[in-house]
Scaffold this motif. Structure first.
Motif, PDB file in Angstrom:
ATOM      1  N   GLN A 121       0.810  -1.213   0.000  1.00 44.02           N
ATOM      2  CA  GLN A 121       0.000   0.000   0.000  1.00 44.02           C
ATOM      3  C   GLN A 121       0.848   1.270   0.000  1.00 44.02           C
ATOM      4  O   GLN A 121       0.541   2.230  -0.715  1.00 44.02           O
ATOM      5  CB  GLN A 121      -0.930   0.004   1.230  1.00 44.02           C
ATOM      6  CG  GLN A 121      -1.962  -1.095   1.259  1.00 44.02           C
ATOM      7  CD  GLN A 121      -3.113  -0.862   0.288  1.00 44.02           C
ATOM      8  OE1 GLN A 121      -3.176   0.160  -0.388  1.00 44.02           O
ATOM      9  NE2 GLN A 121      -4.026  -1.813   0.201  1.00 44.02           N
ATOM     10  N   VAL A 122       1.922   1.270   0.772  1.00 42.14           N
ATOM     11  CA  VAL A 122       2.740   2.485   0.897  1.00 42.14           C
ATOM     12  C   VAL A 122       3.706   2.624  -0.278  1.00 42.14           C
ATOM     13  O   VAL A 122       3.896   3.718  -0.815  1.00 42.14           O
ATOM     14  CB  VAL A 122       3.498   2.487   2.238  1.00 42.14           C
ATOM     15  CG1 VAL A 122       4.355   3.747   2.369  1.00 42.14           C
ATOM     16  CG2 VAL A 122       2.526   2.397   3.409  1.00 42.14           C
ATOM     17  N   ALA A 123       4.315   1.516  -0.704  1.00 44.92           N
ATOM     18  CA  ALA A 123       5.285   1.585  -1.798  1.00 44.92           C
ATOM     19  C   ALA A 123       4.624   1.954  -3.126  1.00 44.92           C
ATOM     20  O   ALA A 123       5.272   2.554  -3.996  1.00 44.92           O
ATOM     21  CB  ALA A 123       6.036   0.265  -1.932  1.00 44.92           C
ATOM     22  N   THR A 124       3.357   1.601  -3.315  1.00 48.52           N
ATOM     23  CA  THR A 124       2.653   1.966  -4.547  1.00 48.52           C
ATOM     24  C   THR A 124       1.989   3.335  -4.439  1.00 48.52           C
ATOM     25  O   THR A 124       1.337   3.774  -5.400  1.00 48.52           O
ATOM     26  CB  THR A 124       1.582   0.925  -4.903  1.00 48.52           C
ATOM     27  OG1 THR A 124       0.628   0.831  -3.822  1.00 48.52           O
ATOM     28  CG2 THR A 124       2.209  -0.450  -5.139  1.00 48.52           C
ATOM     29  N   GLY A 125       2.130   3.996  -3.289  1.00 45.58           N
ATOM     30  CA  GLY A 125       1.578   5.329  -3.114  1.00 45.58           C
ATOM     31  C   GLY A 125       0.097   5.372  -2.796  1.00 45.58           C
ATOM     32  O   GLY A 125      -0.487   6.452  -2.687  1.00 45.58           O
ATOM     33  N   ARG A 126      -0.528   4.214  -2.648  1.00 49.92           N
ATOM     34  CA  ARG A 126      -1.956   4.207  -2.329  1.00 49.92           C
ATOM     35  C   ARG A 126      -2.205   4.750  -0.920  1.00 49.92           C
ATOM     36  O   ARG A 126      -3.241   5.349  -0.656  1.00 49.92           O
ATOM     37  CB  ARG A 126      -2.511   2.789  -2.469  1.00 49.92           C
ATOM     38  CG  ARG A 126      -2.623   2.327  -3.922  1.00 49.92           C
ATOM     39  CD  ARG A 126      -3.092   0.881  -4.017  1.00 49.92           C
ATOM     40  NE  ARG A 126      -3.493   0.527  -5.373  1.00 49.92           N
ATOM     41  CZ  ARG A 126      -2.640   0.102  -6.311  1.00 49.92           C
ATOM     42  NH1 ARG A 126      -1.361  -0.031  -5.999  1.00 49.92           N
ATOM     43  NH2 ARG A 126      -3.064  -0.180  -7.519  1.00 49.92           N
ATOM     44  N   MET A 127      -1.261   4.534  -0.046  1.00 49.80           N
ATOM     45  CA  MET A 127      -1.330   5.054   1.312  1.00 49.80           C
ATOM     46  C   MET A 127      -0.079   5.903   1.594  1.00 49.80           C
ATOM     47  O   MET A 127       1.016   5.528   1.167  1.00 49.80           O
ATOM     48  CB  MET A 127      -1.425   3.916   2.337  1.00 49.80           C
ATOM     49  CG  MET A 127      -2.736   3.160   2.283  1.00 49.80           C
ATOM     50  SD  MET A 127      -4.082   4.198   2.884  1.00 49.80           S
ATOM     51  CE  MET A 127      -5.470   3.516   1.969  1.00 49.80           C
ATOM     52  N   PRO A 128      -0.254   7.008   2.283  1.00 52.34           N
ATOM     53  CA  PRO A 128      -1.500   7.599   2.774  1.00 52.34           C
ATOM     54  C   PRO A 128      -2.404   8.027   1.614  1.00 52.34           C
ATOM     55  O   PRO A 128      -1.925   8.506   0.593  1.00 52.34           O
ATOM     56  CB  PRO A 128      -1.031   8.814   3.576  1.00 52.34           C
ATOM     57  CG  PRO A 128       0.409   8.563   3.880  1.00 52.34           C
ATOM     58  CD  PRO A 128       0.922   7.779   2.721  1.00 52.34           C
ATOM     59  N   ALA A 129      -3.703   7.847   1.804  1.00 51.04           N
ATOM     60  CA  ALA A 129      -4.670   8.156   0.751  1.00 51.04           C
ATOM     61  C   ALA A 129      -4.756   9.655   0.529  1.00 51.04           C
ATOM     62  O   ALA A 129      -4.743  10.442   1.485  1.00 51.04           O
ATOM     63  CB  ALA A 129      -6.038   7.601   1.127  1.00 51.04           C
ATOM     64  N   GLN A 130      -4.852  10.052  -0.732  1.00 50.35           N
ATOM     65  CA  GLN A 130      -4.942  11.472  -1.069  1.00 50.35           C
ATOM     66  C   GLN A 130      -6.314  12.026  -0.739  1.00 50.35           C
ATOM     67  O   GLN A 130      -6.451  13.140  -0.238  1.00 50.35           O
ATOM     68  CB  GLN A 130      -4.621  11.659  -2.545  1.00 50.35           C
ATOM     69  CG  GLN A 130      -4.312  13.092  -2.946  1.00 50.35           C
ATOM     70  CD  GLN A 130      -3.763  13.171  -4.347  1.00 50.35           C
ATOM     71  OE1 GLN A 130      -4.063  12.329  -5.199  1.00 50.35           O
ATOM     72  NE2 GLN A 130      -2.939  14.164  -4.610  1.00 50.35           N
ATOM     73  N   GLN A 131      -7.347  11.241  -1.021  1.00 53.34           N
ATOM     74  CA  GLN A 131      -8.713  11.652  -0.738  1.00 53.34           C
ATOM     75  C   GLN A 131      -9.611  10.414  -0.723  1.00 53.34           C
ATOM     76  O   GLN A 131      -9.280   9.405  -1.348  1.00 53.34           O
ATOM     77  CB  GLN A 131      -9.220  12.646  -1.785  1.00 53.34           C
ATOM     78  CG  GLN A 131      -9.237  12.090  -3.207  1.00 53.34           C
ATOM     79  CD  GLN A 131      -9.628  13.143  -4.228  1.00 53.34           C
ATOM     80  OE1 GLN A 131      -9.591  14.330  -3.943  1.00 53.34           O
ATOM     81  NE2 GLN A 131     -10.035  12.700  -5.406  1.00 53.34           N
ATOM     82  N   PRO A 132     -10.731  10.473  -0.009  1.00 47.18           N
ATOM     83  CA  PRO A 132     -11.628   9.302   0.009  1.00 47.18           C
ATOM     84  C   PRO A 132     -12.302   9.117  -1.336  1.00 47.18           C
ATOM     85  O   PRO A 132     -12.455  10.057  -2.121  1.00 47.18           O
ATOM     86  CB  PRO A 132     -12.648   9.682   1.097  1.00 47.18           C
ATOM     87  CG  PRO A 132     -12.616  11.184   1.146  1.00 47.18           C
ATOM     88  CD  PRO A 132     -11.208  11.579   0.824  1.00 47.18           C
ATOM     89  N   GLY A 133     -12.674   7.886  -1.633  1.00 51.87           N
ATOM     90  CA  GLY A 133     -13.338   7.600  -2.895  1.00 51.87           C
ATOM     91  C   GLY A 133     -13.687   6.137  -2.982  1.00 51.87           C
ATOM     92  O   GLY A 133     -13.443   5.352  -2.053  1.00 51.87           O
ATOM     93  N   ALA A 134     -14.273   5.756  -4.113  1.00 53.67           N
ATOM     94  CA  ALA A 134     -14.661   4.359  -4.306  1.00 53.67           C
ATOM     95  C   ALA A 134     -13.447   3.444  -4.277  1.00 53.67           C
ATOM     96  O   ALA A 134     -13.515   2.300  -3.819  1.00 53.67           O
ATOM     97  CB  ALA A 134     -15.405   4.201  -5.628  1.00 53.67           C
TER      98      ALA A 134
END
Length: 268
Positions: free
Chosen positions: A88-101
């Motif tokens: 999650q962190v290495a792919t940049g998904r986390m921390p999340a930029q904004q909530p969404g589907a």
């Protein structure tokens, strides 16, 4: 007396004493060296957990809670394991930029060392999937590509497309394209089942099969398309539609041109 003195000073006695001393030294090293190494590893792990906790408090706790227990803004991280954090962190998904589907991949903001520290802290909260080693996801067997293709078409193509180009799901969600995705992250995704993806633990899909799927995806990404224009690799429906619209349209245009340039048409 001379004979007794000669026996006491026999050169073999000194050699025996030396051998005994070396054996004793080796025994002491064997007894204490592993314990020292284990202690050093434990200390390093503890330091990594402490540093990871600091990073977590700054970048993750606002959604997941100070102790990873979760909140209304983010799920609990107890038991997700180090593999999930690394993905999650290495792919940049986390921390999340904004909530969404669905949280998209983006450029990560942490170094690999910091990611390892975050993973160590989250892993300390409860047992979960462990970050894989390179040996687990790197294949040198050429047969793995064909075997991985069969497994991919059975387990993954329904969402990711038969060529790994991704596809739409329900309610604004989607299966992302696998083009350019690191082999390690493909393996971790199968381990952890991020977002809408089901997880494939070793009890469901053995390690060797996951390695074969990674080999197939990498081969698909690296090899040039033998057919030329891929048309998004969306399958025979797209290719057939392209053939009908453009191919048949071109034939009609040629037929009209030929008819317009016949002798009869010119006399008219």
């Amino acid at each position: 007396m001379k004979k007794l003195s000669a026996r006491r000073r026999h050169p073999l006695a000194a050699l025996v004493v030396l051998l005994l001393a070396l054996a004793a030294t080796g025994g002491l090293y064997a007894a204490f060296a592993p314990a020292e190494k284990a202690q050093a590893d434990t200390t390093a792990q503890s330091l990594a957990i402490d540093e990871g906790k600091k990073l977590f408090a700054v970048g993750c706790s606002s959604c997941h809670g100070l102790n990873g227990q979760g909140s209304s803004d983010g799920p609990s991280l107890v038991g997700v394991g180090s593999a999930s954090v690394d993905f999650q962190v290495a792919t940049g998904r986390m921390p999340a930029q904004q909530p969404g589907a669905q949280v998209p991949a983006k450029k990560n903001i942490y170094s690999q060392g910091e990611i390892d520290q975050l993973a160590a802290f989250v892993a300390s909260l409860g047992p979960g999937p462990v970050t894989p080693t390179e040996e687990q996801y790197s294949s040198t067997n050429p047969d793995d590509v064909s075997k991985g293709g069969e497994l991919f078409r059975t387990n993954c193509a329904q969402c990711h497309n038969f060529a790994g180009k991704g596809g739409a799901l329900t309610q604004g969600k989607y299966a992302p394209s696998l083009e350019g995705v690191d082999a390690k992250h493909i393996y971790e995704a199968m381990q952890t089942g991020p977002q809408n993806m089901p997880s494939f633990p070793d009890t469901t899909m053995p390690e060797e099969q996951k390695k074969q799927i990674v080999a197939f995806v990498r081969h698909t990404n690296d090899e040039p398309n033998p057919g030329g224009l891929a048309l998004g690799s969306l399958g025979p429906v797209t290719e057939g539609l392209f053939g009908w619209i453009f191919g048949l349209g071109a034939l009609i245009a040629v037929a009209i041109w030929v008819a317009a340039h016949t002798t009869k048409a010119k006399k008219s």
